[in-house]
Every structure is written in structure tokens, then in C-alpha cells.
Scaffold this motif. Structure first.
Motif, short mmCIF file in Angstrom:
data_model
loop_
_atom_site.label_atom_id
_atom_site.label_comp_id
_atom_site.label_asym_id
_atom_site.label_seq_id
_atom_site.Cartn_x
_atom_site.Cartn_y
_atom_site.Cartn_z
N UNK A 94 0.81 -1.22 0.00
CA UNK A 94 0.00 0.00 0.00
C UNK A 94 0.85 1.27 0.00
N UNK A 95 1.89 1.26 0.81
CA UNK A 95 2.69 2.49 0.93
C UNK A 95 3.47 2.76 -0.35
N UNK A 96 3.82 1.72 -1.10
CA UNK A 96 4.48 1.92 -2.39
C UNK A 96 3.53 2.60 -3.38
N UNK A 97 2.25 2.30 -3.28
CA UNK A 97 1.26 2.96 -4.15
C UNK A 97 1.22 4.46 -3.88
N UNK A 98 1.37 4.84 -2.61
CA UNK A 98 1.39 6.26 -2.28
C UNK A 98 2.54 6.98 -2.99
N UNK A 179 3.68 21.07 -7.88
CA UNK A 179 4.72 20.84 -6.88
C UNK A 179 4.12 20.60 -5.51
N UNK A 180 3.05 21.31 -5.22
CA UNK A 180 2.39 21.15 -3.92
C UNK A 180 1.85 19.72 -3.77
N UNK A 181 1.17 19.23 -4.80
CA UNK A 181 0.64 17.86 -4.75
C UNK A 181 1.76 16.83 -4.64
N UNK A 182 2.87 17.07 -5.32
CA UNK A 182 3.98 16.11 -5.35
C UNK A 182 4.69 15.98 -4.01
N UNK A 183 4.50 16.94 -3.09
CA UNK A 183 5.20 16.86 -1.80
C UNK A 183 4.79 15.63 -0.99
N UNK A 184 3.65 15.01 -1.32
CA UNK A 184 3.21 13.83 -0.57
C UNK A 184 4.15 12.65 -0.75
N UNK A 189 7.64 7.98 1.18
CA UNK A 189 8.92 7.26 1.13
C UNK A 189 9.43 6.97 2.54
N UNK A 190 9.25 7.92 3.44
CA UNK A 190 9.69 7.71 4.83
C UNK A 190 8.90 6.57 5.48
N UNK A 194 10.17 2.82 7.28
CA UNK A 194 9.80 2.40 8.64
C UNK A 194 9.15 1.01 8.62
N UNK A 195 8.37 0.74 7.60
CA UNK A 195 7.59 -0.50 7.55
C UNK A 195 8.37 -1.71 7.07
N UNK A 196 9.43 -1.49 6.38
CA UNK A 196 10.15 -2.60 5.76
C UNK A 196 10.61 -3.60 6.81
#
Length: 440
Positions: A94-98, A179-184, A189-190, A194-196
Motif C-alpha cells: 500500500x505504501x508503495x502505491x502512495x 509541486x504542492x501535490x507532489x510533496x506527498x 517514502x519515509x 519504517x515498515x520494511x
């Protein structure tokens, strides 16, 4: 001799357990914060996107509701996949999809493409709702479990607030909405880092008859004493799936979850997705300051809720806030000539108690549903709640331009009254009980 050699082993397992639970707590909380960030950042730049892409009010409403539509699809789908194939695998995918979708939305060229990207991103957000809280609850101790789960919503509101501040700052600096949308991508990535490597839930493993793998996780990360105390050993293989979810007591509990959740989020998303538009329509001087201020109070409300949930109990944190929110929105709707300070005060009260109560959307679905359908139940309840939220978000800009802001606020007050009545009748008290007790 055996006691001398076993003590360090027990201490080591205890140490690993504390580290693992903190890590899962952080990863789930970070994911919730990312959900809030992705939804919050759109609320600020949507007016600029509307102009840049030449959207009509209907198209703006669709884009505003797009993530909620995605949640409607993604939450039940991910919930079923999580119950069927495991928490850990979906937790990582799921987090990779983000990461991928967060970057892709910055390269859209028309309204249709942006709508599709935001729907897909909403599916990832829905998956996070279904997986993250279940993963945390199935590892966390009963003592303080409500506070840990509530903290997820604190991070959601915190992420929403950070997104609003960042978006306003970047917009003021002349940066494009792309650029604002891309900040997510940055917090996504962080979260992946943490989840790996987080292990699978032993409760899920036992409920699927995978006792050998469950024993490996228990021996390495939890310890037998902890497993016995938290009722993890009570998990046995049971039939899951949507057939079990919509049967008997599970069905009755699911209806309660869907109704109270929908009544909590529908007015919030409708109002705060278009917060600058709503505040401006009420002739308030500075919509930017008002939007940031109200979202800051929402974050404070979530924090207060997390700190008091174990003392107040679930029902006291659920029912009275519904009535308070209904009154706040009714005042805005009826008092058309109210001074700016009174209107802002009502919105502040609404935001504070909505967030304080909203913590329970991460608590009740986890606590009252059994392991074999837990993620599925969260997914279906989240999807049902987003139907109301999506409809409200889609209709709000149309409603403001037709029936007026006052009537829109009165409709929101009515939704809160429905939530209060249903919760009074159906909400159980689960404070201080193990998951085995609350779900059975």
C-alpha cells in the motif's frame, strides 16, 4: 541453572517486543498522517487547479470527492485482501502505491487525468484505513490500546494541518499546484522505510491455522507470557470472508460502525475540503487564517481525545460530541448575520469535537470485530462512511450556489443528530478489555 539462562532470553524478548510495538505504532501513525496530508493538500490548491484546468463547479466537486470515491473502493478491497492474504504484505504494498501515485498526480494535463489519479490515491488511503489500525491493534497491549489507536487519528489531523500550512506557504512562494501535490511523496517514502521488515500479525496467523509461523513470531518478538496475557493464544482458525461479515452479530455491529463513521466524516469532509470557499461565502475576512486555525483546533481535539479516551471511555467520547457538533452547525445555519468571531467559534467547536470523537473511527471497528473479518469490517465501514462524505463533498459547492451556505450547515447538523441517536442505542463500552473479549 535454567532460571539463570532463561532470564536473559526473556529480557531480550521483552526488549524486542517493546521495540517492535513502537515501530508498528510509528509506521501505522505515519501512514495515517500521510492520509491526512494527501487529503489536506488538495483542499488548499483545489481553487487554483479549478482555474488552471478550467473546471466547472460540478468538475471541481468531482475532483474534491475523488479520493473519497477511491476510499469507497479501496478500503473494502484491501480489507478483504488483508484478511485473506495477511496484514504485513498489504501493509508494505500500500505504501508503495502512495509513492507512485503521489508523484504521478503532478503530471496530469486535464481534469479527467487528475480525477483518475486522485481516485487511485483514494484507494491507497482506504487500504491504509483497513490495514494500519488492525496491524497495530493485533500487536498492542490491551492497556493503552485505545490511546495508541486514537493517536493514529491525531496523526491524521496533524498530517492534514501540515499539508494546509505547507500548501499555503508554497503557493505564497509562487510554486505551482503540481509541486504542492507532489510533496506527498516525501512522507510516503519515509513510511516505506519504517515498515520494511515488520513481521506478520500472530493473531492473523493463528486464525488461519499457520501455527508454526505464528510460533516463530511469538518466540522472536512477543514471548509466551505476553501472548497469554493479551489473549492471543485464544485465536483459533475460523471461517472469514464477506459471508461471515454480513451474518448475525457481525452484521449488526457493522451497521453501527458504518452509520456512526459516516455521520462523523460526512460534514467534516464536505466543509473542510472546501474550507476557503465556505469561509469566504460567509464573508469572513481571511479564509487562509480561518482554515489554518480551524484545522489546528481539529488537531488539538484529536490530541485531547487520545489523552482522555482511557479515562472517559468509548461511549462518553462518542455520543455527547455529536450533540455539540449539531448545535454548532445549527447556529451557523440559522444565524445568517452572525459576526465573524461567532461563526469562526462555531466552526472551531465543530472541528474540535469532530476530531475528538473521530478518534473512535480507529478504535471501535478494530475492537468489536473478530480477527477473521477485522480488516474487511474496517474496509466496509470506511467505504460506507465515504459514500456520505463523497456525496456531501460533491454537493457542497453546488449547494452553496443554489440553496445557500446556511441550509448546507443545517443539513450537516441533522447528520450529527442521526449519529447521536444511533450511537446511543448501539455503541458498546470496550474500554480496558482484550481484543478477544471485545470481539466475542
Amino acid at each position: 541453572m535454567s532460571s539463570v539462562t532463561s532470564s536473559p532470553t526473556a529480557d531480550a524478548v521483552d526488549h524486542r517486543r517493546r521495540i517492535l510495538i513502537r515501530r508498528i505504532n510509528l509506521s501505522a501513525a505515519w501512514g495515517e498522517g500521510l492520509d491526512g496530508y494527501d487529503l489536506g493538500v488538495l483542499s488548499v490548491v483545489l481553487p487554483a487547479i479549478t482555474v488552471a484546468l478550467g473546471m466547472s463547479p460540478v468538475e471541481a466537486g468531482l475532483v474534491g470527492a475523488s479520493s473519497l470515491i477511491g476510499i469507497f473502493v479501496g478500503a473494502p478491497l484491501a480489507g478483504w485482501l488483508s484478511d485473506r492474504f495477511g496484514r504485513q504484505r498489504m501493509f508494505t504494498i500500500d505504501i508503495l502505491c502512495f509513492v507512485v501515485l503521489g508523484l504521478a498526480q503532478a503530471f496530469v494535463t486535464d481534469t479527467g487525468q487528475l480525477f483518475v489519479m486522485r481516485v487511485l490515491l483514494g484507494m491507497a488511503i482506504g487500504a491504509e484505513y483497513a490495514i494500519g489500525a488492525a496491524m497495530l491493534a493485533e500487536f498492542a497491549p490491551s492497556k493503552g490500546r485505545g490511546r495508541r489507536l486514537s493517536a493514529l487519528l491525531v496523526c491524521w489531523y496533524g498530517g492534514f494541518l501540515v499539508a494546509v500550512v505547507v500548501a499555503y506557504a508554497m503557493t505564497a512562494g509562487g510554486l505551482s499546484w503540481r509541486w504542492v501535490l507532489a510533496t506527498s511523496v516525501i512522507p510516503a517514502a519515509a513510511a516505506y522505510v519504517i515498515r520494511f521488515g515488520v513481521p506478520e500479525s500472530p493473531r492473523w496467523l493463528l486464525s488461519h491455522g499457520r501455527t508454526v509461523r505464528a510460533r516463530e513470531v511469538i518466540d522472536r518478538h512477543l514471548g509466551d507470557e505476553y501472548v497469554e496475557r493479551e489473549g492471543i493464544a485464544d485465536e483459533t482458525r475460523r471461517r472469514g470472508g464477506y459471508r461471515e461479515l454480513f451474518r448475525g452479530e457481525n452484521r449488526r455491529r457493522l451497521i453501527f460502525l458504518a452509520v456512526f463513521w459516516a455521520c462523523n466524516v460526512a460534514p467534516y469532509f464536505a466543509i473542510f475540503t472546501f474550507a476557503p470557499v465556505v469561509l469566504e461565502s460567509l464573508d469572513l475576512g481571511d479564509p487562509t487564517a480561518g482554515t489554518i486555525g480551524v484545522n489546528a483546533l481539529a488537531t488539538l481535539g484529536a490530541l485531547v481525545g487520545a489523552l482522555t479516551i482511557e479515562r472517559l471511555g468509548r461511549r462518553k467520547q462518542l455520543i455527547p460530541p455529536f450533540w455539540i457538533m449539531a448545535v454548532a452547525l445549527a447556529v451557523v445555519g440559522i444565524w445568517s448575520g452572525a459576526p465573524a468571531w461567532a461563526t469562526l467559534l462555531c466552526f472551531a467547536v465543530f472541528a474540535f469535537f469532530n476530531a475528538l470523537q473521530g478518534n473512535l473511527t480507529a478504535v471501535y471497528p478494530i475492537e468489536i470485530m473478530p480477527t477473521e473479518v477485522r480488516s474487511s469490517a474496517v474496509g466496509v465501514a470506511a467505504a460506507a462512511s465515504r459514500v456520505g462524505a463523497a456525496v456531501g463533498t460533491f454537493l457542497l459547492p453546488v449547494g452553496i450556489s443554489t440553496i445557500g451556505t446556511g441550509w448546507c450547515m443545517l443539513i450537516g447538523a441533522g447528520i450529527c443528530v442521526i449519529g447521536a441517536v444511533v450511537s446511543q442505542v448501539r455503541a458498546p463500552e470496550t474500554t480496558g478489555k482484550t481484543l478477544a473479549e471485545t470481539s466475542r
